[in-house]
Scaffold this active site. Structure first.
Site, PDB file in Angstrom:
ATOM      1  N   ASP A  24      -7.874  -5.455  -0.544  1.00  0.00           N
ATOM      2  CA  ASP A  24      -8.374  -6.369  -1.572  1.00  0.00           C
ATOM      3  C   ASP A  24      -8.078  -7.830  -1.280  1.00  0.00           C
ATOM      4  O   ASP A  24      -8.657  -8.709  -1.919  1.00  0.00           O
ATOM      5  CB  ASP A  24      -7.777  -5.982  -2.932  1.00  0.00           C
ATOM      6  CG  ASP A  24      -8.309  -4.641  -3.391  1.00  0.00           C
ATOM      7  OD1 ASP A  24      -9.543  -4.465  -3.336  1.00  0.00           O
ATOM      8  OD2 ASP A  24      -7.515  -3.770  -3.759  1.00  0.00           O
TER       9      ASP A  24
ATOM     10  N   HIS B 120       0.835  -1.201   0.000  1.00  0.00           N
ATOM     11  CA  HIS B 120       0.000   0.000   0.000  1.00  0.00           C
ATOM     12  C   HIS B 120       0.862   1.240   0.000  1.00  0.00           C
ATOM     13  O   HIS B 120       1.920   1.266   0.612  1.00  0.00           O
ATOM     14  CB  HIS B 120      -0.942   0.022   1.215  1.00  0.00           C
ATOM     15  CG  HIS B 120      -2.132   0.872   0.990  1.00  0.00           C
ATOM     16  ND1 HIS B 120      -2.126   2.221   1.217  1.00  0.00           N
ATOM     17  CD2 HIS B 120      -3.355   0.568   0.489  1.00  0.00           C
ATOM     18  CE1 HIS B 120      -3.311   2.722   0.880  1.00  0.00           C
ATOM     19  NE2 HIS B 120      -4.068   1.745   0.438  1.00  0.00           N
TER      20      HIS B 120
HETATM   21  C1  LIG Z   1      -0.600  -0.891  -3.916  1.00  0.00           C
HETATM   22  C2  LIG Z   1       0.604  -0.575  -4.788  1.00  0.00           C
HETATM   23  C3  LIG Z   1       0.080  -0.176  -6.173  1.00  0.00           C
HETATM   24  C4  LIG Z   1       1.372   0.585  -4.176  1.00  0.00           C
HETATM   25  O1  LIG Z   1       2.304   0.998  -5.121  1.00  0.00           O
HETATM   26  P1  LIG Z   1       3.558   1.929  -4.767  1.00  0.00           P
HETATM   27  O2  LIG Z   1       3.282   2.737  -3.571  1.00  0.00           O
HETATM   28  O3  LIG Z   1       3.898   2.641  -6.031  1.00  0.00           O
HETATM   29  O4  LIG Z   1       4.675   0.905  -4.341  1.00  0.00           O
HETATM   30  P2  LIG Z   1       5.669   0.129  -5.312  1.00  0.00           P
HETATM   31  O5  LIG Z   1       4.893  -0.607  -6.355  1.00  0.00           O
HETATM   32  O6  LIG Z   1       6.721   1.083  -5.795  1.00  0.00           O
HETATM   33  O7  LIG Z   1       6.294  -0.907  -4.297  1.00  0.00           O
HETATM   34  C5  LIG Z   1       7.399  -0.640  -3.441  1.00  0.00           C
HETATM   35  C6  LIG Z   1       8.270  -1.884  -3.386  1.00  0.00           C
HETATM   36  O8  LIG Z   1       7.523  -2.951  -2.760  1.00  0.00           O
HETATM   37  C7  LIG Z   1       7.322  -4.031  -3.662  1.00  0.00           C
HETATM   38  N1  LIG Z   1       5.933  -4.418  -3.646  1.00  0.00           N
HETATM   39  C8  LIG Z   1       4.877  -3.610  -3.421  1.00  0.00           C
HETATM   40  N2  LIG Z   1       3.740  -4.294  -3.531  1.00  0.00           N
HETATM   41  C9  LIG Z   1       4.087  -5.555  -3.829  1.00  0.00           C
HETATM   42  C10 LIG Z   1       3.348  -6.712  -4.074  1.00  0.00           C
HETATM   43  N3  LIG Z   1       2.007  -6.690  -4.050  1.00  0.00           N
HETATM   44  N4  LIG Z   1       3.989  -7.862  -4.364  1.00  0.00           N
HETATM   45  C11 LIG Z   1       5.337  -7.877  -4.393  1.00  0.00           C
HETATM   46  N5  LIG Z   1       6.118  -6.793  -4.173  1.00  0.00           N
HETATM   47  C12 LIG Z   1       5.483  -5.645  -3.897  1.00  0.00           C
HETATM   48  C13 LIG Z   1       7.616  -3.452  -5.065  1.00  0.00           C
HETATM   49  O9  LIG Z   1       8.066  -4.428  -5.951  1.00  0.00           O
HETATM   50  C14 LIG Z   1       8.663  -2.408  -4.759  1.00  0.00           C
HETATM   51  O10 LIG Z   1       9.908  -3.038  -4.643  1.00  0.00           O
HETATM   52  P3  LIG Z   1      11.231  -2.361  -5.302  1.00  0.00           P
HETATM   53  O11 LIG Z   1      11.463  -1.149  -4.441  1.00  0.00           O
HETATM   54  O12 LIG Z   1      12.262  -3.407  -5.141  1.00  0.00           O
HETATM   55  O13 LIG Z   1      10.886  -2.029  -6.712  1.00  0.00           O
HETATM   56  C15 LIG Z   1       1.520  -1.796  -4.886  1.00  0.00           C
HETATM   57  O14 LIG Z   1       1.840  -2.241  -3.593  1.00  0.00           O
HETATM   58  C16 LIG Z   1       0.930  -2.904  -5.713  1.00  0.00           C
HETATM   59  O15 LIG Z   1       1.070  -2.906  -6.948  1.00  0.00           O
HETATM   60  N6  LIG Z   1       0.214  -3.888  -5.067  1.00  0.00           N
HETATM   61  C17 LIG Z   1      -0.435  -4.945  -5.794  1.00  0.00           C
HETATM   62  C18 LIG Z   1      -1.749  -4.461  -6.385  1.00  0.00           C
HETATM   63  C19 LIG Z   1      -2.785  -4.241  -5.304  1.00  0.00           C
HETATM   64  O16 LIG Z   1      -2.999  -5.066  -4.438  1.00  0.00           O
HETATM   65  N7  LIG Z   1      -3.481  -3.108  -5.436  1.00  0.00           N
HETATM   66  C20 LIG Z   1      -4.538  -2.752  -4.503  1.00  0.00           C
HETATM   67  C21 LIG Z   1      -4.167  -1.544  -3.716  1.00  0.00           C
HETATM   68  S1  LIG Z   1      -5.298  -1.255  -2.393  1.00  0.00           S
END
Ligand SMILES: CC(C)(COP(=O)(O)OP(=O)(O)OC[C@H]1O[C@@H](n2cnc3c(N)ncnc32)[C@H](O)[C@@H]1OP(=O)(O)O)[C@@H](O)C(=O)NCCC(=O)NCCS
Length: 373
Positions: free
Chosen positions: A315, A258
């Site tokens: 979710d 998140h």
């Molecule tokens: C929610 C979300 C979009 C937040 O995105 P964000 O704040 O931009 O965070 P990031 O995607 O940059 O993630 C930060 C780090 O954690 C890791 N990470 C975050 N969520 C992850 C996940 N669900 N699975 C595996 N690794 C994850 C990323 O790979 C990243 O690692 P890195 O620094 O080595 O690249 C992201 O966690 C995600 O894509 N989650 C999965 C989709 C999801 O469940 N969405 C519903 C949100 S309520």
């Protein structure tokens, strides 16, 4: 020009009275009230709170619920739009099309007064679950079921979906799902809705913007992906290898991570309890145990390799709850939207009431060019 904040991370773009998140302590409040308290109210009371800014008294709640009851039925024309949808789609796509059509039928389409928008709000809040249920039934060749005015918002949805009344625990889980999905500060879809409202476009257009934005798998679409993941993992014991392989392949696990919460998402804690209760009541704990194994594996993996945990988000266990409620995966994001509609409306109405068009800047990073004579 100022430094670009990728993904607008930690950028505060507006003031709101709709909700607040404390990402460090894991607290979510709608209009100042903790969701751990609101979850015991009916969805109708919470949606009233969100769109009107105060909790209803008994009389106000009775009037509001009666209005929702009156407006739940789709009517022939709207139902025909649902029938005309191409069924190789998610319910979210049908929802978008149907809401767009509903706007054509509203003589006050472009009236952005509070009075007109409150009227549109009850109509939209009442009809979202009916549209999703009708889509699902028509898809299966079944006749849509009319709402039952004796049932709550959540129970009515399950009734219209299945054609039979849900058990008490199923009805409670659905009601709580709608409440917990209703609002979440400046999430991507609420922000997108507000941008549309800020141009003084109409409420339907702003809500359709919200639908389009929620659909993506990095936002509400993650719930459907969680359900698909639970279908892919054959047994709880297989969960660890499944997620570790995905992590090794640098794939994200849907329903985890998140932007704002540095600790447990308070909604997840409630959803996890609901998932366990449903699993036990149905004597079928496989999905719940699979989910727990996924959660534990990711916790250990991220603690071990990065020194900080990766927590499930809203979710994840809501996806498990939907499995137990027998909600088909292709409906999942639209069911989320049926809860979130109240939050979108609250944000749009706040935007209309004190508006300035939302128009940020971008930093041009390519060279200037000259046309050759
Ligand atoms: C929610 C979300 C979009 C937040 O995105 P964000 O704040 O931009 O965070 P990031 O995607 O940059 O993630 C930060 C780090 O954690 C890791 N990470 C975050 N969520 C992850 C996940 N669900 N699975 C595996 N690794 C994850 C990323 O790979 C990243 O690692 P890195 O620094 O080595 O690249 C992201 O966690 C995600 O894509 N989650 C999965 C989709 C999801 O469940 N969405 C519903 C949100 S309520």
């Amino acid at each position: 020009m100022e430094e670009v904040k990728s993904g607008l991370e930690n950028v505060v773009v507006l003031e709101t009275g709709v909700s607040s998140i404390d990402g460090t302590e894991g607290v979510l409040r709608y209009r100042g009230f903790d969701i751990n308290d609101l979850v015991y109210l009916p969805y109708d009371a919470v949606s009233y709170l969100l769109i009107r800014g105060k909790l209803p008294d008994d009389n106000e709640l009775a009037v509001y619920s009666a209005t929702l009851n009156e407006k739940r039925e789709l009517g022939e024309y709207v139902q025909n739009v649902v029938r005309a949808c191409n069924f190789n789609i998610e319910a979210m796509d049908a929802l978008r099309t149907t809401i767009s059509y509903m706007s054509h039928c509203d003589p006050d389409l472009n009236d952005n007064s509070e009075e007109a928008n409150l009227r549109k709000a009850t109509n939209l809040i009442a009809k979202f679950p009916t549209i999703v249920a009708a889509f699902s039934r028509i898809l299966k060749g079944e006749t849509p079921v009319s709402p039952d005015p004796t049932l709550s918002h959540g129970a009515n949805f399950l009734y219209m979906l299945r054609g039979s009344k849900p058990t008490e625990i199923e009805a409670e889980a659905m009601e709580k799902d709608f409440i917990l999905s209703a609002e979440h500060e400046l999430n991507a879809s609420s922000f997108a809705s507000r941008i549309t409202a800020s141009t003084c476009s109409d409420l339907y257009s702003a809500i359709i913007t919200g639908i389009c934005t929620l659909k993506g798998p990095l936002h509400g679409g993650a719930r459907m992906e969680v359900m698909n993941m639970l279908d892919e993992i054959p047994a709880p014991e297989a969960a660890e290898a499944y997620v570790l392989e995905k992590i090794a392949n640098k794939e994200k696990i849907m329903g985890f991570g998140h932007r704002v919460y540095m600790t447990q998402d308070p909604r997840t804690i409630i959803f996890k309890v609901l998932a366990k209760q449903l699993a036990e009541s149905k004597g079928e704990t496989q999905w719940y145990r699979t989910a727990e194994n996924i959660e534990n594996t990711l916790f250990a993996e991220f603690m071990g390799k990065r020194g900080k945990p990766l927590y499930p988000n809203v979710d994840f266990y809501s996806g498990v709850v939907y499995k137990y409620l027998e909600i088909p995966p292709r409906l999942a994001t639209a069911v989320f939207a049926a809860g979130r509609i109240s939050g979108w409306i609250a944000h749009c109405m706040e935007q209309y009431s004190d508006n300035r068009v939302i128009r940020p800047r971008a930093k041009y990073v390519k060279p200037a060019k000259t046309l050759k004579a």
